[in-house]
Design a protein around this motif. Structure first.
Motif, short mmCIF file in Angstrom:
data_model
loop_
_atom_site.label_atom_id
_atom_site.label_comp_id
_atom_site.label_asym_id
_atom_site.label_seq_id
_atom_site.Cartn_x
_atom_site.Cartn_y
_atom_site.Cartn_z
N UNK A 122 41.90 31.01 32.97
CA UNK A 122 42.92 31.40 33.99
C UNK A 122 42.20 32.80 34.37
N UNK A 123 42.50 32.97 35.74
CA UNK A 123 41.86 34.29 36.50
C UNK A 123 42.98 34.85 36.96
N UNK A 124 43.25 36.33 36.99
CA UNK A 124 44.15 37.17 37.51
C UNK A 124 43.69 38.26 38.15
N UNK A 125 44.28 39.05 38.89
CA UNK A 125 43.96 40.22 39.64
C UNK A 125 43.97 41.28 38.82
N UNK A 126 42.96 42.35 38.79
CA UNK A 126 43.28 43.28 37.78
C UNK A 126 42.01 44.42 38.16
N UNK A 127 42.14 45.71 38.59
CA UNK A 127 43.61 46.21 38.36
C UNK A 127 44.23 45.99 39.69
N UNK A 165 35.44 41.30 37.13
CA UNK A 165 34.66 41.42 38.36
C UNK A 165 35.54 42.48 38.88
N UNK A 166 34.63 43.54 39.44
CA UNK A 166 35.14 44.64 39.82
C UNK A 166 34.40 45.19 41.03
N UNK A 240 40.69 43.27 45.28
CA UNK A 240 40.03 42.16 45.24
C UNK A 240 39.25 41.89 43.71
N UNK A 241 39.47 43.08 42.76
CA UNK A 241 38.94 42.88 41.41
C UNK A 241 39.53 41.85 40.53
N UNK A 242 39.00 41.11 39.70
CA UNK A 242 39.76 40.17 38.85
C UNK A 242 39.20 40.16 37.32
#
Length: 248
Positions: A122-127, A165-166, A240-242
């Protein structure tokens, strides 16, 4: 002595000599009255006229005339004229204009993206802008102790790998600048990365030997190596970071 004064004596003399005779004659005039009749006449009459012709004539006349005239004229004229004119004009003009303009502009940008790259990830946006952070100086986390942190609720009960991913922003690192960061999940250090001159993104894969129990995971990026003074810094995109969580 006058004739009127001698009359009683003459009458008395005649009465005494002729008491047996009930009819008396005086100078040719007869009196035919008895004592009883004389008494009755006195009781019934309030007006007595005594007339005698001849010597010693006595006339008593009692005349009473009473005329009571009472005229009473009561003239009462009552004229009541009552004129009542009630004119009531009521004009109620009520104009109510309620103009209510409500403009609620609520912009909520929750950049929380969950993308399953496989059946067990599962992929989520962060920060994101809603995630807490701490920056000691400036706007980029270039000083040791600066951090970004976020909690994500997943359906993964055992975390075996974390990918990050940043997208970097405000990058102005020079050749002397190195910004070193550690990555932790639920307080457990799983790896780290460095940002150097010329970098514009960061991608990292961190296998976890001992699985971290979920399904809630707290991810933290904390700067450990402070960039040398005058060598610049770099920031993290919050749109856009995840991060991607793997179950196995």
């Amino acid at each position: 002595m006058s004739r009127r004064g001698c009359l009683p004596y003459i009458v008395l003399a005649l009465l005494s000599t002729a008491c047996a005779d009930k009819t008396l004659t005086l100078d040719g005039v007869g009196w035919g009255s008895t004592d009883d009749e004389l008494g009755d006449d006195e009781a019934e009459s309030e007006s007595t006229s005594e007339s005698s012709t001849g010597p010693g004539t006595t006339t008593d006349t009692d005349s009473e005339s009473s005329t009571d005239t009472e005229t009473s004229t009561d003239t009462e004229t009552s004229t009541d004229t009552e004129t009542s004119t009630d004119t009531e004009t009521s004009t109620d003009t009520e104009t109510s204009t309620d103009t209510e303009t409500s403009t609620d502009t609520e912009t909520s940008t929750d950049t929380e993206t969950s993308t399953d790259t496989s059946a067990d990830s599962e992929t989520y946006a962060f920060p994101t802008p809603q995630d807490p952070f701490f920056i000691f100086s400036g706007t980029n986390p270039w000083t040791g102790g600066d951090w970004y942190e976020g909690v994500r609720d997943t359906t993964i009960f055992e975390l075996h790998q974390l990918d990050i991913h940043i997208d970097l922003i405000d990058v102005n690192l020079t050749e002397c600048g190195v910004q070193g960061v550690t990555v932790s999940v639920n307080g457990q250090n799983v790896g780290g990365f460095e940002i150097e001159f010329g970098d514009d993104t960061v991608d990292g894969v961190f296998p976890i030997g001992s699985p971290i129990l979920g399904p809630t995971f707290e991810v933290r990026y904390e700067t450990q190596q402070t960039v040398a003074f005058g060598c610049g810094s770099a920031g993290y995109s919050t749109s856009t970071s995840t991060v991607t969580f793997y179950a196995g």
